[in-house]
Write an enzyme that holds these catalytic residues in place. Structure first.
Site, PDB file in Angstrom:
ATOM      1  N   ASP A   1      37.995  33.934  30.321  1.00 21.47           N
ATOM      2  CA  ASP A   1      38.343  33.155  29.077  1.00 21.47           C
ATOM      3  C   ASP A   1      37.276  33.621  28.034  1.00 21.47           C
ATOM      4  OD1 ASP A   1      39.941  31.647  27.387  1.00 21.47           O
ATOM      5  OD2 ASP A   1      39.536  30.039  28.342  1.00 21.47           O
TER       6      ASP A   1
ATOM      7  N   ASP B   1      32.819  29.263  25.198  1.00 24.91           N
ATOM      8  CA  ASP B   1      33.713  28.073  25.650  1.00 24.91           C
ATOM      9  C   ASP B   1      33.422  28.144  27.046  1.00 24.91           C
ATOM     10  OD1 ASP B   1      35.585  26.323  25.579  1.00 24.91           O
ATOM     11  OD2 ASP B   1      37.404  27.726  25.833  1.00 24.91           O
TER      12      ASP B   1
HETATM   13  N1  LIG Z   1      41.854  36.907  36.389  1.00 29.49           N
HETATM   14  C1  LIG Z   1      42.158  35.840  37.009  1.00 29.49           C
HETATM   15  N2  LIG Z   1      42.335  35.626  38.324  1.00 29.49           N
HETATM   16  C2  LIG Z   1      42.761  34.410  38.718  1.00 29.49           C
HETATM   17  N3  LIG Z   1      43.113  33.298  37.779  1.00 29.49           N
HETATM   18  C3  LIG Z   1      43.056  33.392  36.551  1.00 29.49           C
HETATM   19  C4  LIG Z   1      42.494  34.864  35.900  1.00 29.49           C
HETATM   20  N4  LIG Z   1      42.364  34.504  34.672  1.00 29.49           N
HETATM   21  C5  LIG Z   1      43.003  33.346  34.448  1.00 29.49           C
HETATM   22  N5  LIG Z   1      43.141  32.622  35.432  1.00 29.49           N
HETATM   23  C6  LIG Z   1      43.663  31.286  35.683  1.00 29.49           C
HETATM   24  O1  LIG Z   1      44.439  30.655  34.286  1.00 29.49           O
HETATM   25  C7  LIG Z   1      43.671  29.965  33.683  1.00 29.49           C
HETATM   26  C8  LIG Z   1      43.943  30.186  32.255  1.00 29.49           C
HETATM   27  O2  LIG Z   1      43.169  31.219  31.898  1.00 29.49           O
HETATM   28  P1  LIG Z   1      41.937  31.390  30.846  1.00 29.49           P
HETATM   29  O3  LIG Z   1      41.563  32.673  30.441  1.00 29.49           O
HETATM   30  O4  LIG Z   1      41.050  30.178  31.078  1.00 29.49           O
HETATM   31  O5  LIG Z   1      43.037  30.883  29.535  1.00 29.49           O
HETATM   32  P2  LIG Z   1      43.159  29.673  28.559  1.00 29.49           P
HETATM   33  O6  LIG Z   1      42.862  30.057  27.162  1.00 29.49           O
HETATM   34  O7  LIG Z   1      44.379  29.033  28.669  1.00 29.49           O
HETATM   35  O8  LIG Z   1      42.362  28.549  29.142  1.00 29.49           O
HETATM   36  C9  LIG Z   1      42.388  29.886  34.340  1.00 29.49           C
HETATM   37  O9  LIG Z   1      41.955  28.551  34.256  1.00 29.49           O
HETATM   38  C10 LIG Z   1      42.630  30.269  35.883  1.00 29.49           C
HETATM   39  O10 LIG Z   1      42.976  29.167  36.604  1.00 29.49           O
HETATM   40 MG   LIG Z   2      40.188  28.649  29.709  1.00 29.12          MG
END
Ligand SMILES: Nc1ncnc2c1ncn2[C@@H]1O[C@H](COP(=O)(O)OP(=O)(O)O)[C@@H](O)[C@H]1O
Ligand SMILES: [Mg+2]
Length: 275
Positions: free
Chosen positions: A226, A209
């Protein structure tokens, strides 16, 4: 001769009262395998007396919400760190659109769980959320150890992953989608993504993804996030399709910023390393 101790002879540090947005650090309540890989970065707080404090929500998503949590030993500013807490959603408010295809070829050990998950009952869906959290945590740990730039995974507990908070001056690192790098940085960003994808491909893995929304731009450095759907390029029947889609998503963004990279070239380069 011993004189009996009176109540007032006991001296102890009283435990702090916890507020509604606090809990005792869950570090020692999870099993060994649910901690991140070693050597652990020095900022990871493992102290028994540490307290987790909710600092607020960072992002809400379809399947998970990401919160900010401070883990700190009260009165010890040197033993404090801010973490990102990715919490997979309560089964009633969540649709796992990513589930079916990615999980093909993955096995569930307990057949009762497998049946519950395939029936989609509330019990089955809550197991799916736990499984996603553990799958993402395992993938992050593996990739972190291989040198792929992912946030350091601190621990996983039920549906929650605690990980390194990727930040820049002024707050959370923006997603690559929001970045407007100059040509040199743009080229460096592409090299970083290609290198990360190549390390994964040599392990036989694709992100599954990957897009400018799942890459954070921490100044000069990119961090890939993610990862619950990381997949095996060879054993997953759609492995090559997912890898090609990752290449297209990534190259489309770089092209939109002025770097003429070809998704087919990137794909061919990665495939050559995967087999
Ligand atoms: N370790 C991290 N540090 C900073 N921001 C994060 C981190 N993990 C996630 N985010 C923020 O949270 C958002 C969603 O996380 P993500 O893992 O992409 O989950 P989703 O499945 O909702 O897309 C990311 O786009 C980012 O902006
Ligand atoms: Mg994401």
């Amino acid at each position: 001769m011993h004189t009996p101790l009176s109540d007032t002879d006991f001296s102890f540090t009283p435990l702090p009262d916890l507020a509604d947005d606090q809990r005792w650090s869950t570090w020692s309540s999870v099993e060994k395998g649910q901690h991140g890989p070693e050597p652990r970065p020095g900022w990871v707080v493992t102290d028994e007396g540490a307290v987790d404090t909710e600092l607020g929500i960072l992002k809400t998503g379809k399947e998970a919400d990401v919160h900010l949590v401070e883990r700190a030993v009260p009165g010890r500013p040197d033993r404090a760190s801010v973490l990102a807490a990715k919490r997979y959603r309560n089964p009633d408010h969540r649709m796992f659109h990513r589930d079916a295809g990615y999980r093909e070829g993955r096995r569930t050990r307990r057949s009762r769980d497998a049946r519950a998950m395939s029936k989609g009952s509330a019990f089955g869906r809550s197991l799916v959320a736990v499984q996603w959290a553990h799958t993402e945590f395992t993938a992050m740990s593996d990739l972190w150890q291989s040198g792929v730039p992912v946030p350091y995974p601190v621990q996983v507990d039920d549906t929650e992953i605690l990980m390194e908070y990727v930040e820049v001056a002024g707050g959370a690192a923006p997603r690559l989608a929001q970045a407007r790098p100059d040509p040199d940085l743009l080229q460096s960003y592409f090299d970083q993504v290609r290198d990360a994808m190549a390390v994964m491909a040599r392990k036989g893995l694709a992100h599954g993804d990957l897009s400018p929304y799942n890459i954070l731009a921490a100044e000069e450095r990119l961090v890939i996030i993610d990862l619950p759907q990381v997949l095996d390029i060879v054993s997953n029947p759609h492995g090559a399709d997912y890898l090609l889609r990752d290449c297209r998503n990534v190259c489309a963004w770089f092209r939109s910023r002025g770097l003429p990279v070809e998704p087919d070239d990137l794909f061919a380069e990665l495939v050559a390393q995967a087999w």
